[in-house]
Motif scaffolding. Structure first.
Motif, PDB file in Angstrom:
ATOM      1  N   SER A 190      16.487  42.549  13.044  1.00 51.55           N
ATOM      2  CA  SER A 190      15.134  42.559  12.807  1.00 51.55           C
ATOM      3  C   SER A 190      14.528  43.978  13.296  1.00 51.55           C
ATOM      4  O   SER A 190      15.071  44.806  14.123  1.00 51.55           O
ATOM      5  CB  SER A 190      14.512  41.556  13.556  1.00 51.55           C
ATOM      6  OG  SER A 190      14.257  41.751  14.926  1.00 51.55           O
ATOM      7  N   TYR A 250       0.140  46.109   8.604  1.00 57.96           N
ATOM      8  CA  TYR A 250       1.220  45.778   9.518  1.00 57.96           C
ATOM      9  C   TYR A 250       1.077  46.355  10.911  1.00 57.96           C
ATOM     10  O   TYR A 250       0.583  47.268  11.070  1.00 57.96           O
ATOM     11  CB  TYR A 250       2.697  46.199   8.813  1.00 57.96           C
ATOM     12  CG  TYR A 250       3.019  45.626   7.738  1.00 57.96           C
ATOM     13  CD1 TYR A 250       4.149  44.714   7.808  1.00 57.96           C
ATOM     14  CD2 TYR A 250       2.736  45.806   6.503  1.00 57.96           C
ATOM     15  CE1 TYR A 250       4.597  43.898   6.857  1.00 57.96           C
ATOM     16  CE2 TYR A 250       3.293  45.269   5.579  1.00 57.96           C
ATOM     17  CZ  TYR A 250       4.126  44.128   5.800  1.00 57.96           C
ATOM     18  OH  TYR A 250       4.630  43.459   4.663  1.00 57.96           O
ATOM     19  N   TYR A 251       1.563  45.647  12.059  1.00 58.55           N
ATOM     20  CA  TYR A 251       1.344  46.250  13.250  1.00 58.55           C
ATOM     21  C   TYR A 251       2.691  46.157  14.190  1.00 58.55           C
ATOM     22  O   TYR A 251       3.534  45.225  14.104  1.00 58.55           O
ATOM     23  CB  TYR A 251       0.376  45.341  14.184  1.00 58.55           C
ATOM     24  CG  TYR A 251      -0.977  45.189  13.669  1.00 58.55           C
ATOM     25  CD1 TYR A 251      -1.887  46.146  14.396  1.00 58.55           C
ATOM     26  CD2 TYR A 251      -1.432  44.645  12.550  1.00 58.55           C
ATOM     27  CE1 TYR A 251      -3.238  46.347  13.673  1.00 58.55           C
ATOM     28  CE2 TYR A 251      -2.790  44.705  12.086  1.00 58.55           C
ATOM     29  CZ  TYR A 251      -3.614  45.421  12.963  1.00 58.55           C
ATOM     30  OH  TYR A 251      -4.933  45.543  12.377  1.00 58.55           O
ATOM     31  N   GLU A 261       6.931  43.681  18.965  1.00 55.73           N
ATOM     32  CA  GLU A 261       6.626  42.518  17.907  1.00 55.73           C
ATOM     33  C   GLU A 261       6.219  43.295  16.771  1.00 55.73           C
ATOM     34  O   GLU A 261       5.527  44.562  16.783  1.00 55.73           O
ATOM     35  CB  GLU A 261       5.362  41.765  18.170  1.00 55.73           C
ATOM     36  CG  GLU A 261       5.785  40.596  19.134  1.00 55.73           C
ATOM     37  CD  GLU A 261       4.357  39.917  19.396  1.00 55.73           C
ATOM     38  OE1 GLU A 261       4.525  38.913  19.600  1.00 55.73           O
ATOM     39  OE2 GLU A 261       3.173  40.449  19.449  1.00 55.73           O
ATOM     40  N   TYR A 277       2.361  51.271   9.048  1.00 60.68           N
ATOM     41  CA  TYR A 277       1.925  50.272  10.318  1.00 60.68           C
ATOM     42  C   TYR A 277       1.180  50.987  11.367  1.00 60.68           C
ATOM     43  O   TYR A 277       0.969  52.224  11.520  1.00 60.68           O
ATOM     44  CB  TYR A 277       3.323  49.874  11.045  1.00 60.68           C
ATOM     45  CG  TYR A 277       3.986  50.879  11.593  1.00 60.68           C
ATOM     46  CD1 TYR A 277       3.668  51.011  13.103  1.00 60.68           C
ATOM     47  CD2 TYR A 277       5.171  51.677  10.818  1.00 60.68           C
ATOM     48  CE1 TYR A 277       4.572  52.243  13.781  1.00 60.68           C
ATOM     49  CE2 TYR A 277       5.875  52.646  11.644  1.00 60.68           C
ATOM     50  CZ  TYR A 277       5.593  52.914  12.997  1.00 60.68           C
ATOM     51  OH  TYR A 277       6.325  53.816  13.693  1.00 60.68           O
ATOM     52  N   VAL A 290       4.455  42.393  13.335  1.00 59.94           N
ATOM     53  CA  VAL A 290       3.777  41.335  12.474  1.00 59.94           C
ATOM     54  C   VAL A 290       2.900  42.047  11.313  1.00 59.94           C
ATOM     55  O   VAL A 290       2.460  43.227  11.584  1.00 59.94           O
ATOM     56  CB  VAL A 290       3.134  40.556  13.395  1.00 59.94           C
ATOM     57  CG1 VAL A 290       3.917  39.894  14.470  1.00 59.94           C
ATOM     58  CG2 VAL A 290       2.071  41.519  14.086  1.00 59.94           C
ATOM     59  N   LYS A 291       2.644  41.189  10.533  1.00 58.82           N
ATOM     60  CA  LYS A 291       1.688  41.574   9.141  1.00 58.82           C
ATOM     61  C   LYS A 291       0.215  40.629   9.569  1.00 58.82           C
ATOM     62  O   LYS A 291       0.329  39.396   9.740  1.00 58.82           O
ATOM     63  CB  LYS A 291       2.067  41.178   8.222  1.00 58.82           C
ATOM     64  CG  LYS A 291       1.150  41.603   6.914  1.00 58.82           C
ATOM     65  CD  LYS A 291       1.764  41.476   5.521  1.00 58.82           C
ATOM     66  CE  LYS A 291       1.020  41.730   4.276  1.00 58.82           C
ATOM     67  NZ  LYS A 291       1.564  41.629   3.080  1.00 58.82           N
ATOM     68  N   GLU A 292      -0.672  41.296   9.532  1.00 59.59           N
ATOM     69  CA  GLU A 292      -1.979  40.684   9.550  1.00 59.59           C
ATOM     70  C   GLU A 292      -2.937  41.223   8.666  1.00 59.59           C
ATOM     71  O   GLU A 292      -3.312  42.265   8.786  1.00 59.59           O
ATOM     72  CB  GLU A 292      -2.637  40.923  11.304  1.00 59.59           C
ATOM     73  CG  GLU A 292      -1.915  40.347  12.323  1.00 59.59           C
ATOM     74  CD  GLU A 292      -2.204  40.487  13.845  1.00 59.59           C
ATOM     75  OE1 GLU A 292      -3.332  41.205  13.730  1.00 59.59           O
ATOM     76  OE2 GLU A 292      -1.769  40.011  14.641  1.00 59.59           O
ATOM     77  N   LYS A 328      15.267  38.609  20.143  1.00 57.90           N
ATOM     78  CA  LYS A 328      14.852  39.280  18.700  1.00 57.90           C
ATOM     79  C   LYS A 328      15.998  38.593  17.822  1.00 57.90           C
ATOM     80  O   LYS A 328      17.234  38.696  18.339  1.00 57.90           O
ATOM     81  CB  LYS A 328      14.678  40.669  18.842  1.00 57.90           C
ATOM     82  CG  LYS A 328      13.989  41.089  19.961  1.00 57.90           C
ATOM     83  CD  LYS A 328      12.463  41.019  19.352  1.00 57.90           C
ATOM     84  CE  LYS A 328      11.434  41.560  20.513  1.00 57.90           C
ATOM     85  NZ  LYS A 328      10.514  40.578  20.739  1.00 57.90           N
TER      86      LYS A 328
END
Length: 164
Positions: free
Chosen positions: A12, A44-45, A36, A82, A38-40, A8
């Protein structure tokens, strides 16, 4: 329990979440496999992957989710909304760290490369180890091949479903 710290980026969100939930994973005797953020699309997840020598069930995922939810709320490491997902790495798991490789020595793996090596971008064999430099060693029919870590797009275990 041992943990498999991912590579990592310091500072972050994934790294901060890792540090926040690690004590809970240890307390509940889970291996923290990956984190993780992440943006999908528009969402955000936060994806947290846990493991255990006994395997992971949906009940384990729910137990860990319930345990870390208030911890994450208190620490508040993520400013935007998220979706929190907790899962198992699965039977065919991606190996991202030295610890992952060490835990899966002797397993059949598939290596996907960014560019062809020995005429192919995909190689299979028995995971034999990792060099100090981070290169992956795979035994293909008695011959150990070394794959440069920088050229590996994905390394994952492969399960032979026909063997059962």
């Amino acid at each position: 329990m041992s943990t498999a710290q991912g590579a990592k980026r310091p500072g972050s969100i994934a790294q901060r979440v890792w540090e926040i939930v690690l004590p809970t994973a240890d307390e509940l005797e889970y291996i923290l496999w990956d984190v993780e953020f992440v943006k999908e699309g528009a969402d955000y997840y936060l994806r947290i992957t846990i493991d255990s020598p006994k395997g992971i069930t949906i009940d384990d995922c729910e137990r860990f989710h319930r345990a870390i939810d208030p911890v994450l709320d208190d620490a508040d490491p993520i400013t935007q909304a998220y979706i929190l997902e907790v899962s198992s790495p699965g039977i065919e798991r991606e190996l991202k760290t030295r610890e992952h490789v060490e835990m899966c020595l002797g397993d059949t793996v598939e290596i996907r490369l960014y560019s062809a090596l020995h005429g192919a971008k995909v190689h299979r064999g028995i995971l034999a180890g990792m060099t100090e430099a981070g290169n992956v060693l795979v035994d293909q029919d008695g011959k150990v091949l070394e794959f440069d870590a920088d050229k590996i797009a994905k390394l994952q275990t492969v399960y032979d479903f026909s063997a059962n």
